[in-house]
Design an enzyme around this catalytic site. Structure first.
Site, PDB file in Angstrom:
ATOM      1  CG  ASP A  70       1.269 -22.461 -51.645  1.00 17.43           C
ATOM      2  OD1 ASP A  70       2.161 -22.399 -50.773  1.00 17.43           O
ATOM      3  OD2 ASP A  70       0.061 -22.524 -51.360  1.00 17.43           O
TER       4      ASP A  70
ATOM      5  CE1 TYR B 247       8.012 -18.642 -46.279  1.00 20.96           C
ATOM      6  CE2 TYR B 247       5.879 -18.651 -47.386  1.00 20.96           C
ATOM      7  CZ  TYR B 247       7.008 -19.321 -46.957  1.00 20.96           C
ATOM      8  OH  TYR B 247       7.144 -20.660 -47.206  1.00 20.96           O
TER       9      TYR B 247
END
Length: 292
Positions: free
Chosen positions: A102, A125
């Site tokens: 997500d 990330y």
């Protein structure tokens, strides 16, 4: 069916091994056998094993550390999936299941993110995982690649928020101190066993394209921390749960920015996978019960 699994020692990898269906020949690779920071090693593994599927459950998941190690995060999270896709393309057969996150979303939308909503990661990330999504589809297409996004993953092993909170509850409760946890970041905790079941269903049903899977419901990190204390105390894991104070993101600065709202709409994937999710609190009970 022959499956090449990466990240076998990780929390998802161990859940996948535990839930392996009958009829699967599993080549489970830990970092020592397959270092995802080495793209050529990823290509060589595909060539050597000729898998029906590569299930890429390994990842660089240290969100804050990634800000100071962008090259390593990029190698593991983006270059390795691309290398697997390149090798499968050259092989002429085999498919790839790439686990994503997500954190590819900005969190500014304010309602659950769908499979086709635009990505706009806030940190290294998320950006590395978003590049993996793009590259595997560019090489293999949705016919031979499946990207499965998940959120706030945790289980009874490894490093995760749940296990960290368990330790903090014990320490702070004994000292009569509280835990401060961010309450203005919203998403959904997902237990590893549930995600593992979804992964195996992707392979069983030959599902491709962009998919999303999390447990049901919604929570803030504060909600999750409170529930961990309550459920652990009910199970006798903790004698006493510590008090949890809600704080803002601004009060707990971190090297990486995180989406304030990363809840995903998983309804289409749940229908396709023919799996019913459980509420995240039920998933938490299952994880904690396995620790007892």
């Amino acid at each position: 069916m022959k499956v090449l699994l990466t990240g076998a020692a990780g929390q998802l990898g161990q859940a996948l091994i535990a839930a392996k269906p009958a009829g699967i020949t599993l080549i489970a690779c830990r970092r020592a056998e397959l270092d995802l920071a080495n793209p050529q090693g990823c290509r060589d593994a595909v060539q050597a094993h000729q898998p029906s599927w590569v299930l890429n459950a390994g990842a660089y998941t240290a969100v804050d550390m990634a800000e100071s190690e962008p090259e390593l995060a990029e190698a593991v999270n983006a270059s390795a999936p691309q290398a697997f896709a390149e090798a499968l393309l050259k092989q002429g057969h085999g498919r790839l299941l790439q686990i994503s996150t997500d954190f590819v979303f900005s969190g500014m939308q304010g309602h659950p993110y769908g499979q086709l909503d635009s990505v706009a990661p806030l940190g290294v990330y998320g950006a590395s995982k978003a590049r993996a999504e793009k590259s595997v589809f560019a090489l293999l297409g949705p016919e031979r690649a499946c990207v499965l996004r998940t959120s706030w993953l945790y289980g009874p092993v490894g490093k995760n928020f749940c296990l960290t909170m368990l330790k903090l509850h014990a320490i702070r409760a004994a000292a009569g101190e509280a835990i401060n946890v961010v309450a203005d970041q919203v998403g959904c905790p997902t237990h590893t066993a549930g995600l593992a079941a979804a992964c195996w269903q992707v392979l069983a049903k030959d599902i491709g394209g962009m998919q999303q899977w999390s447990d049901a419901g919604v929570a803030s990190w504060y909600d999750f921390a409170v529930a961990i204390g309550e459920e652990a105390q009910a199970l006798g894991i903790l004698a006493t749960a510590a008090k949890v104070n809600p704080i803002s993101t601004a009060e707990y600065p971190t090297p990486a920015k995180r989406p304030a709202y990363s809840l995903m709409d998983c309804s289409a994937s749940r229908k396709l996978l023919e799996l019913e999710p459980i509420h995240w609190r039920q998933g938490l009970k299952r994880v904690l019960a396995s620790i007892v």
